[in-house]
Design a protein around this motif. Structure first.
Motif, PDB file in Angstrom:
ATOM      1  N   PRO A   1       0.797  -1.223   0.000  1.00  0.00           N
ATOM      2  CA  PRO A   1       0.000   0.000   0.000  1.00  0.00           C
ATOM      3  C   PRO A   1       0.836   1.283   0.000  1.00  0.00           C
ATOM      4  O   PRO A   1       0.385   2.311  -0.501  1.00  0.00           O
ATOM      5  CB  PRO A   1      -0.834  -0.108   1.282  1.00  0.00           C
ATOM      6  CG  PRO A   1      -0.913  -1.564   1.549  1.00  0.00           C
ATOM      7  CD  PRO A   1       0.401  -2.126   1.089  1.00  0.00           C
ATOM      8  N   ALA A   2       2.043   1.224   0.512  1.00  0.00           N
ATOM      9  CA  ALA A   2       2.900   2.408   0.539  1.00  0.00           C
ATOM     10  C   ALA A   2       3.494   2.726  -0.836  1.00  0.00           C
ATOM     11  O   ALA A   2       3.962   3.832  -1.067  1.00  0.00           O
ATOM     12  CB  ALA A   2       4.022   2.221   1.548  1.00  0.00           C
ATOM     13  N   ARG A   3       3.459   1.750  -1.747  1.00  0.00           N
ATOM     14  CA  ARG A   3       4.113   1.929  -3.045  1.00  0.00           C
ATOM     15  C   ARG A   3       3.147   1.940  -4.219  1.00  0.00           C
ATOM     16  O   ARG A   3       3.545   1.706  -5.364  1.00  0.00           O
ATOM     17  CB  ARG A   3       5.160   0.838  -3.247  1.00  0.00           C
ATOM     18  CG  ARG A   3       6.268   0.913  -2.190  1.00  0.00           C
ATOM     19  CD  ARG A   3       7.400  -0.026  -2.458  1.00  0.00           C
ATOM     20  NE  ARG A   3       7.997   0.125  -3.763  1.00  0.00           N
ATOM     21  CZ  ARG A   3       8.967   0.996  -4.060  1.00  0.00           C
ATOM     22  NH1 ARG A   3       9.431   1.805  -3.149  1.00  0.00           N
ATOM     23  NH2 ARG A   3       9.471   1.044  -5.283  1.00  0.00           N
ATOM     24  N   VAL A   4       1.856   2.192  -3.951  1.00  0.00           N
ATOM     25  CA  VAL A   4       0.876   2.260  -5.035  1.00  0.00           C
ATOM     26  C   VAL A   4       0.052   3.537  -4.921  1.00  0.00           C
ATOM     27  O   VAL A   4      -0.043   4.145  -3.852  1.00  0.00           O
ATOM     28  CB  VAL A   4      -0.077   1.038  -5.048  1.00  0.00           C
ATOM     29  CG1 VAL A   4       0.678  -0.250  -5.285  1.00  0.00           C
ATOM     30  CG2 VAL A   4      -0.903   0.957  -3.794  1.00  0.00           C
ATOM     31  N   ALA A   5      -0.543   3.902  -6.033  1.00  0.00           N
ATOM     32  CA  ALA A   5      -1.562   4.946  -6.070  1.00  0.00           C
ATOM     33  C   ALA A   5      -2.824   4.272  -6.601  1.00  0.00           C
ATOM     34  O   ALA A   5      -2.750   3.406  -7.489  1.00  0.00           O
ATOM     35  CB  ALA A   5      -1.145   6.085  -6.982  1.00  0.00           C
ATOM     36  N   VAL A   6      -3.970   4.642  -6.055  1.00  0.00           N
ATOM     37  CA  VAL A   6      -5.228   4.013  -6.454  1.00  0.00           C
ATOM     38  C   VAL A   6      -6.212   5.082  -6.901  1.00  0.00           C
ATOM     39  O   VAL A   6      -6.448   6.066  -6.200  1.00  0.00           O
ATOM     40  CB  VAL A   6      -5.839   3.186  -5.301  1.00  0.00           C
ATOM     41  CG1 VAL A   6      -7.144   2.530  -5.749  1.00  0.00           C
ATOM     42  CG2 VAL A   6      -4.862   2.132  -4.801  1.00  0.00           C
TER      43      VAL A   6
ATOM     44  N   VAL B   1      -1.624   1.714  -9.579  1.00  0.00           N
ATOM     45  CA  VAL B   1      -0.350   1.997 -10.233  1.00  0.00           C
ATOM     46  C   VAL B   1       0.768   1.800  -9.225  1.00  0.00           C
ATOM     47  O   VAL B   1       0.699   2.318  -8.116  1.00  0.00           O
ATOM     48  CB  VAL B   1      -0.328   3.456 -10.766  1.00  0.00           C
ATOM     49  CG1 VAL B   1       0.992   3.748 -11.437  1.00  0.00           C
ATOM     50  CG2 VAL B   1      -1.483   3.685 -11.716  1.00  0.00           C
ATOM     51  N   HIS B   2       1.798   1.036  -9.620  1.00  0.00           N
ATOM     52  CA  HIS B   2       2.981   0.794  -8.776  1.00  0.00           C
ATOM     53  C   HIS B   2       3.994   1.897  -8.975  1.00  0.00           C
ATOM     54  O   HIS B   2       4.212   2.349 -10.104  1.00  0.00           O
ATOM     55  CB  HIS B   2       3.684  -0.512  -9.180  1.00  0.00           C
ATOM     56  CG  HIS B   2       2.912  -1.729  -8.966  1.00  0.00           C
ATOM     57  ND1 HIS B   2       3.038  -2.502  -7.860  1.00  0.00           N
ATOM     58  CD2 HIS B   2       1.984  -2.339  -9.753  1.00  0.00           C
ATOM     59  CE1 HIS B   2       2.236  -3.538  -7.972  1.00  0.00           C
ATOM     60  NE2 HIS B   2       1.585  -3.454  -9.105  1.00  0.00           N
TER      61      HIS B   2
END
Length: 64
Positions: free
Chosen positions: A27-32, A58-59
């Motif tokens: 969760p710290a390395r994605v945008a949703v 998106v990673h």
């Protein structure tokens, strides 16, 4: 059903943070993005996925 990155997924009723962890995302390395709106990371644990939602995950990748 929820559409995630173009694929239908049985995730209705799940909290976004739980889905991300179960699906192997950090969760710290994605945008949703949900239904054309970016979800703030502070809301991942409060966002319940609804039938018909469309998500793009998106990673973030480091390098240089």
């Amino acid at each position: 059903m929820v559409t995630i990155n173009g694929e239908s997924v049985q995730a209705s009723g799940q909290v976004l943070l739980d889905y991300l962890k179960t699906a192997g995302y950090d969760p710290a390395r994605v945008a949703v993005e949900r239904n054309w709106e970016i979800i703030p990371k502070t809301d991942y644990d409060k966002t319940v996925l609804q039938p018909g939602d469309s998500l793009e995950i998106v990673h973030f990748v480091g390098g240089g």
